[in-house]
Design a protein around this motif. Structure first.
Motif, PDB file in Angstrom:
ATOM      1  N   ASP A  34       0.832  -1.207   0.000  1.00  0.00           N
ATOM      2  CA  ASP A  34       0.000   0.000   0.000  1.00  0.00           C
ATOM      3  C   ASP A  34       0.869   1.261   0.000  1.00  0.00           C
ATOM      4  N   ILE A  35       1.976   1.223   0.733  1.00  0.00           N
ATOM      5  CA  ILE A  35       2.904   2.358   0.753  1.00  0.00           C
ATOM      6  C   ILE A  35       3.548   2.537  -0.621  1.00  0.00           C
ATOM      7  N   ARG A  36       3.931   1.438  -1.239  1.00  0.00           N
ATOM      8  CA  ARG A  36       4.496   1.513  -2.594  1.00  0.00           C
ATOM      9  C   ARG A  36       3.519   2.179  -3.555  1.00  0.00           C
TER      10      ARG A  36
ATOM     11  N   ASN B 202       1.747   9.183  -6.141  1.00  0.00           N
ATOM     12  CA  ASN B 202       2.172  10.555  -5.858  1.00  0.00           C
ATOM     13  C   ASN B 202       3.452  10.921  -6.606  1.00  0.00           C
ATOM     14  N   ALA B 203       3.988   9.955  -7.380  1.00  0.00           N
ATOM     15  CA  ALA B 203       5.250  10.158  -8.109  1.00  0.00           C
ATOM     16  C   ALA B 203       6.333  10.691  -7.182  1.00  0.00           C
ATOM     17  N   ASP B 204       6.401  10.125  -5.979  1.00  0.00           N
ATOM     18  CA  ASP B 204       7.325  10.629  -4.955  1.00  0.00           C
ATOM     19  C   ASP B 204       8.517   9.679  -4.816  1.00  0.00           C
ATOM     20  N   HIS B 205       9.441   9.793  -5.761  1.00  0.00           N
ATOM     21  CA  HIS B 205      10.630   8.941  -5.742  1.00  0.00           C
ATOM     22  C   HIS B 205      11.492   9.214  -4.511  1.00  0.00           C
ATOM     23  N   ALA B 206      11.638  10.481  -4.140  1.00  0.00           N
ATOM     24  CA  ALA B 206      12.502  10.839  -3.011  1.00  0.00           C
ATOM     25  C   ALA B 206      11.988  10.226  -1.711  1.00  0.00           C
ATOM     26  N   LEU B 207      10.684  10.309  -1.480  1.00  0.00           N
ATOM     27  CA  LEU B 207      10.118   9.710  -0.265  1.00  0.00           C
ATOM     28  C   LEU B 207      10.267   8.193  -0.302  1.00  0.00           C
ATOM     29  N   TYR B 208      10.068   7.607  -1.470  1.00  0.00           N
ATOM     30  CA  TYR B 208      10.196   6.153  -1.589  1.00  0.00           C
ATOM     31  C   TYR B 208      11.604   5.703  -1.216  1.00  0.00           C
ATOM     32  N   GLN B 209      12.617   6.450  -1.658  1.00  0.00           N
ATOM     33  CA  GLN B 209      13.989   6.097  -1.309  1.00  0.00           C
ATOM     34  C   GLN B 209      14.215   6.205   0.190  1.00  0.00           C
ATOM     35  N   ARG B 210      13.661   7.233   0.793  1.00  0.00           N
ATOM     36  CA  ARG B 210      13.838   7.407   2.229  1.00  0.00           C
ATOM     37  C   ARG B 210      13.163   6.269   3.012  1.00  0.00           C
TER      38      ARG B 210
ATOM     39  N   ARG C  79      12.586   3.247   1.899  1.00  0.00           N
ATOM     40  CA  ARG C  79      13.303   1.993   1.645  1.00  0.00           C
ATOM     41  C   ARG C  79      14.547   1.857   2.523  1.00  0.00           C
ATOM     42  N   ARG C  80      15.062   2.970   3.007  1.00  0.00           N
ATOM     43  CA  ARG C  80      16.217   2.894   3.908  1.00  0.00           C
ATOM     44  C   ARG C  80      15.815   2.514   5.329  1.00  0.00           C
TER      45      ARG C  80
END
Length: 360
Positions: A139-141, A147-155, A157-158
């Motif tokens: 659901d988060i993915r 939201n096309a939020d690549h930056a948040l997705y990277q954060r 994933r860490r």
């Protein structure tokens, strides 16, 4: 003979006028007490779910989210409920409150909270929602993708809760996760093309120990996975057939992504050659070291589109396909920086392969 009455403790549901302790209560009393607690717990559950819904619906109260959630967590604890579980229920229009907290983030919102003492709604949710279930991660993915939020997705994933280290990685890294830098760029001249720049710390050591490195990113309204693999028994279910010990790289689509044809090149340059020599160093400019040839590994779809949720639906290439790429396996490889990091670039274009040029 005088029999003293039992004194009720603060957390004891025994009435003060109950019979002496040595006498058992009737069975009906036990069922009444259990039923009462059960009804209260159900009421608390409904109330907390309603509050979570209000938090994602009304931005004006999200500034008080931490205090509100703390009260909800206290109420849950007193009634043997889990606030983490409630946050991960698809209770708001078929999605979790976490999903909506991501969707409603303003464009350009900082990935890290500007004031840690005053977290936003998403931060407040994340602080008490772990551990995540696989359904919640999905659901988060989807929220990050929508939201096309690549930056948040990277954060995210860490975060160990989102992408935990394997046992071998825990031992190797001492529990400290290296930050894989993944930057996605669009190509202005071509709406179907994109570029992804990677910097992967401790590339060889991590790959040799864990047998795979998974890099995920959002580009062109899709979730992608680029994996470096060493063919081994433990990863045979996530890679093409290859001889044990072979180094591979694969490109795949992840869940929630639309199928597509794609043509791409993975480009790795000699790490010993400065990308842009400084004008203040004339000796560097005059030397004009040629360096090793650039590694180019092509990955493209054939007659079938790349699609998610299919184990075998990946495009891949072996390091054996390039003499220079094979040298990435060796210590002191010129393509690996002195600090052990690997810098690579993926140039990709959606659509059927057409000629040799990907991004000119």
């Amino acid at each position: 003979m005088i029999v003293e009455k039992r004194i009720a403790l603060p957390d004891d549901d025994t009435p003060t006028d109950a019979p002496p302790a040595h006498k058992e209560r009737p069975q009906s009393w036990r069922w009444f007490s259990f039923g009462l607690r059960s009804r209260v717990a159900k009421q608390v559950r409904v109330t907390v779910l309603g509050i979570l819904r209000d938090l994602v619906k009304q931005p004006d109260i999200s500034s008080s989210a931490s205090a509100i959630l703390e009260s909800c967590a206290d109420a849950c604890r007193m009634n043997n409920l889990s606030i983490s579980t409630l946050l991960q229920e698809p209770s708001v229009e078929g999605h979790t409150p976490l999903y909506w907290a991501i969707i409603k983030r303003a464009p350009g919102s900082p990935v890290e909270p500007e004031d840690p003492s005053s977290p936003d709604l998403l931060e407040s949710f994340l602080s008490i929602a772990t551990p995540f279930t696989e359904t919640t991660i999905s659901d988060i993915r989807l929220a990050c993708l929508n939201n096309a939020d690549h930056a948040l997705y990277q954060r995210l994933r860490r975060s160990p809760a989102f992408s935990p280290l394997s046992g071998a990685e825990e031992v190797l890294l001492g529990g400290v996760r290296p930050v894989d830098e993944i930057n996605v760029l669009n190509v202005e001249e071509d709406d179907c093309a994109f570029v992804v720049d990677f910097r992967i710390p401790l590339f060889q050591k991590r790959l040799r120990v864990s047998k795979q490195l998974n890099l995920e990113f959002i580009a062109k309204d899709r979730l992608w996975s680029l994996k470096f693999l060493i063919a081994a028994a433990e990863n045979s279910n996530i890679r093409p057939i290859a001889e044990t010990g072979t180094w591979l790289v694969t490109l795949a689509l992840l869940e929630h992504s639309a199928p597509t044809a794609v043509d791409s090149n993975l480009i790795i340059k000699d790490a010993t050659i400065p990308a842009s020599p400084s004008p203040s160093s004339p000796s560097v400019l005059s030397r004009q070291t040629k360096g090793k040839p650039t590694i180019t590994l092509r990955m493209k779809t054939g007659t079938t589109h790349l699609a998610p949720d299919h184990r075998d639906n990946v495009i891949s290439t072996s390091f054996k396909d390039s003499l220079m790429a094979e040298s990435l396996q060796y210590n002191a490889s010129p393509y690996v920086a002195a600090d052990g990091s690997l810098t690579a670039r993926l140039e990709a274009r959606l659509g059927r392969p057409d000629g040799e040029c990907i991004i000119c």
